[in-house]
Design an enzyme around this catalytic site. Structure first.
Site, PDB file in Angstrom:
ATOM      1  N   ASP B 156       0.853  -1.186   0.000  1.00  0.00           N
ATOM      2  CA  ASP B 156       0.000   0.000   0.000  1.00  0.00           C
ATOM      3  C   ASP B 156       0.890   1.239   0.000  1.00  0.00           C
ATOM      4  OD1 ASP B 156      -1.813  -2.062   0.379  1.00  0.00           O
ATOM      5  OD2 ASP B 156      -3.004  -0.971   1.873  1.00  0.00           O
ATOM      6  N   LYS B 219      -6.832   3.318  -3.294  1.00  0.00           N
ATOM      7  CA  LYS B 219      -7.257   3.278  -1.895  1.00  0.00           C
ATOM      8  C   LYS B 219      -7.453   4.707  -1.412  1.00  0.00           C
ATOM      9  CE  LYS B 219      -5.160   1.915   2.567  1.00  0.00           C
ATOM     10  NZ  LYS B 219      -4.031   1.191   3.185  1.00  0.00           N
ATOM     11  N   LYS B 255     -10.112   0.167  -2.471  1.00  0.00           N
ATOM     12  CA  LYS B 255      -9.994  -0.078  -1.030  1.00  0.00           C
ATOM     13  C   LYS B 255     -10.390   1.172  -0.261  1.00  0.00           C
ATOM     14  CE  LYS B 255      -6.760  -1.336   2.678  1.00  0.00           C
ATOM     15  NZ  LYS B 255      -5.426  -1.848   3.008  1.00  0.00           N
TER      16      LYS B 255
END
Lengths: 829, 319
Positions: B156, B219, B255
């Protein structure tokens, strides 16, 4: 992005946790309706009227079954009222009016506050009942209908409190008859009841046949809230019964929301009676989408616009206008959006759309769609799961239609959207306005300059920018054109429930007026006899140069089509002058030129309008003596008195010149994050028939407010004493009044009135003449729902400020448009 | 599983003529939860689906092996087995989608998951100077390589907000592209840090840029910004994913992270995905919920569904 096949074998039941875990489908999510059943059972599922604070169930009445359209289940039976029930209700309301109107404003405010509180106590019952009775989604009744109802009562508790300060110079009307539709049964009735009660009136409400239950519940709750008996009565019955209540001589006002056809009937029924009326009628509201809009949000906006309440919304955005450059994209996204639409029973909390109110309505919708299909339209209805029983109609998108198609022209009142493309903003405005209706519209663009220009150019009572179907008690809702007149909500809505304090309701005998023959009599031309003519001579003993008064329109004097003149006599029978005899064709010409001038005049700056008004006053003052002499000759009133009339006329011009730039509108305090801007727009072309009393002052008192507020007029001066008015031609010319703004037709008042009122391109008719003429004007105005302002043959004192000027005139000279401008771009840092 | 998004060449014109009306976006977001709801066994099933989409996360300065191990065991057994049994969902492999930690804790995860016999659960590591990203590119890239070397299969990353706010989108693109290369086979989730982008137009642009540069997921946030995973932000990012898919036919995952705490929220997010992108985006391959305390609330709701009683916190195992 098609859904994946559900990987569940025979062993796994689709509705087991495991089955759903794999499929992630939605299941039923019904609201519990026990609370409604208990209430219905308490009443043995049988209802009468609610009159004078109690249930009234006369013997021997027919009944009407209230059904849940999603299931067909009969919920309860209600009563079909008859004449004597209407009589009973009116008597009760009349009696209650005496005490209710005598209460202090504060006490009325307390009652309204108490009603709001008591509705809140039973919010759930109201929300579920409304959903069951009408078929609409519980999500909407819970989050929209009932909160709006409560919002209205609180808002109007405030107006009740402030009536004496904010509505100075006005008083209540008496008994108000509310006739409301089935699409928002409780909400729309509250739009009538709240302002009526707040201003000190009492109300008789007749709900729509399909949806009477929430209204009856409300009556009960109001009684529990302590509202005195008779202040709010509910009677149930069919349309004819509603008419009986409306035309009852003891009813002072009819407040109606419903179809244009029924609105027109009510207008004709009450014509000439002195009853006030407000009509909120049909619509075919455009959704105008520009290429610089947020298209994904537009798609959701369209869902709000046309599939809210199954499209059974008078301001439903049923006509989608999309800029050609993005048309295909919008249609494609819309089709995709509909592919996962959910339609089901209204109490299910996971649906987008509920049931149609009744099978007859469903059939009407279907007929429209099938007719369009037969004509070659492309009809898209998604292949979604529809309930197997009950009264449902799928969300429908129709393309390949044009302005000539019936589905584009007419209100369908169902979940049916038609889509057309446009090239430019100008074309979009023309298409948006190419309708007899003018209730709502939405404009979608991220350019505020474009959106605002389009919003102000669309002729509709409400224009939403980048949203649709947003309402608030603080902003009036109502129509332009054949969508009716009068507003529900906001301060603008209060004027529908009051009358000027000086006025006493005329006791009008029921008049027989032949609508076919009224005003048709052609002028029979007769030469004045020689003995009557007093040839004027000037100081040089030569005859005066002949002064011919023609008609005045388009900024020039025009010979009348009749090529004839009307002789004007003094009270002693002397000829004081001749004026042109106008007729039907002159009306046609004058209205045509007025209509051409109207939009230009409305767009002129307020400063320019006021300068012109002052200039008229200045030039009138220069001819003070001359006009006084004319008045004196015509009326034989003493010269000083006539001078006074001229002076008052100058003052009145000042008054309206002052108002040119002081009534543009306000910002409404709605709950919107953004601005809700109320504009006081001109009505358009106003026809005016002047009275004979104070022939100059009344002429000025009538055209000045109209013109000051951006209207153009076709005005008929006093039939008996027109000379001072026609003497204004030269004053208009020298005061820079643009041609076509003030058009004057002389001749027979009723003859000209007939053709003006019948003209479809006239937006309002003000008539100050006979009771018969007033009835004719109100009756005939129904054809295109033009606004009227008539005197029922009663004389007013034009020299008095409260009668000859003021808010009453501004009210008639303007119409309210609310523009909703949501704001916000900041969401984080 | 679908092919990974390889990314496309940088194309500035994709960023032209973007119009977003925030009030309208908010309205859609607000009504989404009122238009869709699930009850009874549907609610239980949806919650279990949500569990399988959770990146069970701990991102604290005081993370040590102890709490990381607890997290990993909880990831394998997110819902008490007796509850699952009652739903007939025992032995169906219900685990969270991944565990998510700082790079220095990746090795701990490997160790703990081995102990828990849950090596199939992916280890996600934040990287690239998380959360602010204010480190030299060189060290940010090196961080990715370390995490991957230690056993992370999902990375991430945070985007460069300085570039984004100054309009240097090509700069953002280049960095993410290099990060993707540094990831190798590990999947890359690009954190936009929406709360620091200033406008929805920037959120949309950042979404497109990250997808163009080859992100497997986009995300919302690190969880450390003022505004994190709100529905309006999610809506805009989903629209970007849809638009990217329409242009390229590549499916990029989404996400939501930061601030998602209630079971009801989890269902609403699933609804958002289902309505805006379709059923495929409701599965862990394309949808994740980054959360720590959410799982606890879901477990409580399932407890209630099964027993009809409200649970006491102490009855349910800590994460």
């Amino acid at each position: 992005m098609a859904a994946e096949a559900v990987p569940c074998g025979d062993a796994v039941h689709a509705n087991s946790v495991e089955g759903i875990f794999h499929s992630l489908t939605y299941g039923p999510a019904p609201e519990n309706d026990d609370i409604v059943k208990a209430w219905l059972d308490k009443h043995n599922r049988s209802f009468g009227h609610f009159i004078d604070g109690q249930w009234f169930k006369p013997e021997g009445r027919k009944t009407f079954a209230s059904k849940n359209p999603a299931t067909g289940e009969v919920l309860a039976t209600t009563t079909q009222g008859e004449q004597e029930d209407a009589e009973r209700a009116v008597q009760s309301s009349r009696k209650a009016f005496k005490s209710w109107s005598a209460l202090s404003s504060h006490v009325r405010a307390r009652y309204l506050y108490s009603i709001a509180r008591n509705i809140q106590k039973h919010q759930k019952l109201f929300a579920v009942l409304e959903s069951i009775d009408n078929g609409k989604p519980m999500r909407e009744t819970r989050d929209y209908d009932i909160p709006t109802v409560i919002n209205h009562v609180y808002h109007h508790a405030g107006w009740a409190q402030l009536r004496d300060t904010e509505m100075k110079g006005w008083k209540p009307l008496g008994v108000v008859c509310g006739i409301v539709p089935w699409n928002f049964p409780l909400m729309i009735l509250m739009w009538k009841v709240c302002p009526a009660l707040a201003m000190g009136n009492t109300v008789i409400l007749k709900p729509a046949s399909y949806t009477r239950l929430s209204c009856l519940l409300l009556a009960e709750v109001c009684a529990q809230a302590g509202l005195p008996p008779g202040v709010f009565n509910v009677v149930t019955g069919n349309g004819a019964f509603g008419s009986k209540v409306a035309e009852h001589p003891d009813v002072d006002k009819v407040a109606f929301t419903g179809s244009t056809g029924v609105g027109q009937t009510l207008r004709r029924l009450t014509a000439g009676s002195g009853k006030k009326i407000s009509l909120e009628l049909g619509g075919k509201s455009p959704v105008v989408v520009f290429e610089n809009s947020d298209i994904d949000s537009v798609i959701e906006g369209i869902v709000d616009a046309i599939w809210f309440n199954q499209g059974q919304v008078c301001c439903a955005g049923s006509k989608l206008l999309v800029q050609e450059s993005i048309y295909e994209k919008v249609i494609r996204k819309l089709v995709q959006r509909l592919s996962h639409f959910r339609v089901g029973c209204g109490q299910d909390k996971a649906i987008d759309m509920g049931a149609i109110v009744d099978e007859s309505q469903r059939k009407t919708i279907d007929q429209y769609v099938e007719e369009a299909r037969a004509e070659g339209a492309e009809v898209y209805q998604p292949a979604i799961q529809m309930p197997k029983t009950g009264c449902f109609y799928p969300p429908t998108l129709i393309t390949n239609v044009q302005t000539v198609s019936k589905v584009v022209e007419e209100e369908i009142f169902g979940p049916v959207l038609v889509a057309l493309s446009f090239r430019t903003a100008k074309e979009a405005i023309n298409l948006a306005n190419n309708t007899i209706y003018g209730l709502g519209a939405s404009v979608w663009s991220e350019s505020s300059a474009l959106a605002l220009e389009v919003a102000t150019s669309i002729k509709a009572g409400t224009v939403w920018i980048n949203c649709h179907n947003v309402f608030d008690a603080a902003a009036g809702f109502g129509g332009y054109k054949q969508s009716g007149y009068g507003r529900d909500g906001g301060k603008e809505g209060l004027y529908e429930y009051v009358q000027p304090a000086w006025m006493s309701k005329p006791h009008l005998p029921s008049l027989e007026v032949n609508m076919k023959t009224f005003g048709t009599a052609e002028f029979t031309h007769s030469m004045p006899g020689n003995e009557q003519i007093d040839f004027q001579q000037n100081e040089t003993n030569k005859p005066c140069v002949d002064h011919t008064y023609k008609l005045y329109y388009g900024g020039a004097q025009k010979r009348p089509d009749s090529q004839a003149s009307r002789t004007i006599f003094s009270p002693q029978g002397e000829v004081v002058g001749l004026v042109a005899e106008g007729n039907r064709k002159d009306v046609r010409n004058a209205v045509e030129i007025a209509q051409k001038t109207a939009s230009g005049w409305a767009k002129k700056t307020s400063r320019l309008r006021s300068q012109i008004m002052y200039y008229i006053a200045e030039n009138l003052e220069l001819r003070r003596d001359e006009n006084a002499q004319l008045l004196h000759k015509m009326t034989n009133r003493n010269y000083e008195n006539c001078l006074e009339e001229v002076d008052l006329s100058v003052e009145r011009l000042f008054y309206w010149a002052a108002y040119c730039d002081k009534y543009g509108g306000t910002v409404q305090e709605t709950t919107l994050y953004g601005l809700t801007v109320k504009l006081h727009e001109p009505v358009g072309v106003v026809g005016i028939a002047c009275p004979d009393e104070n022939p100059l002052l009344s002429f000025i008192s009538l055209f000045a407010p109209a013109v000051a507020r951006g209207n153009v007029v076709v005005i008929i001066p006093s039939q008996k004493y027109p000379l001072a008015a026609v003497n204004m031609y030269q004053i208009f010319d020298t005061s820079d009044v643009p041609g076509g703004v003030i058009n004057v037709l002389t001749g027979d008042r009723d003859h000209l009135t007939k053709y003006l009122t019948e003209h479809q391109d006239l937006q309002a008719m003000w008539y100050f003449g006979s009771a018969e003429g007033s009835k004719f004007v109100e009756y005939t105005s129904a054809d295109n729902c033009k606004r009227t302002f008539v005197n029922y043959g009663q004389i007013r004192d034009w020299t008095k400020a409260d009668q000859g000027q003021g808010e009453e005139f501004i009210y008639h000279a303007t119409q309210c448009k609310n523009i909703w401008l949501p704001m916000g771009d900041i969401f984080a840092n | 599983m679908a092919d990974r998004n390889p990314g496309v060449d940088y194309d500035e014109t994709w960023l032209h003529n973007i119009y977003i009306n925030l009030p309208a976006v908010k309205r859609r977001a607000d009504t989404l939860a009122t238009r869709r709801t699930v009850k009874k066994q549907w609610q239980a099933a949806w919650l279990l689906r949500a569990v399988t989409c959770i990146d069970l996360t701990t991102l604290s300065g005081d993370d040590t092996y102890s709490n990381v191990e607890r997290l990993c065991f909880k990831a394998k057994h997110p819902i008490q087995n007796n509850l699952l049994k009652a739903l007939n969902m025992q032995d169906k492999g219900i685990s969270t989608a991944a565990v998510c930690v700082y790079p220095s804790r990746v090795a701990d995860c490997v160790k703990a998951l081995k102990k828990a016999r849950a090596m199939h659960i992916p280890i996600a590591s934040v990287a690239t100077g998380f959360p602010a990203g204010q480190s030299p590119l060189k060290t940010r890239l090196e961080e990715i390589r370390c995490a991957v070397a230690d056993g992370a299969t999902e990375i991430d990353i945070v985007i460069n907000r300085q570039f984004a706010l100054s309009g240097n989108w090509e700069g953002v693109y280049d960095e993410v592209k290099q990060m993707r290369e540094a990831c190798g086979d590990a999947h890359l989730k690009a954190i936009l840090a929406v709360g620091e982008l200033g406008s929805m137009v920037n959120v949309y642009k950042a979404s497109l840029i990250c997808m163009m540069a080859g992100s497997d997921f986009i995300k919302t946030s690190t969880g450390k910004e003022g505004v994190n995973a709100t529905l309006p932000v999610g809506l805009i990012m989903c629209r970007a994913i849809r638009d990217y898919y329409e242009r390229t036919k590549y499916k990029v995952g989404f996400k939501a992270a930061g601030g998602i705490r209630s079971a009801k929220d989890a269902c609403t997010w699933l609804s958002l995905m289902k309505e805006e992108l379709g059923d495929e985006w409701t599965k862990p391959a394309l949808f994740r919920l980054g959360a720590s305390s959410l799982l606890g609330d879901i477990e409580r709701q399932i407890f209630h569904h099964v027993t009809g009683h409200y649970a006491s916190g102490q009855e349910l195992p800590l994460a």
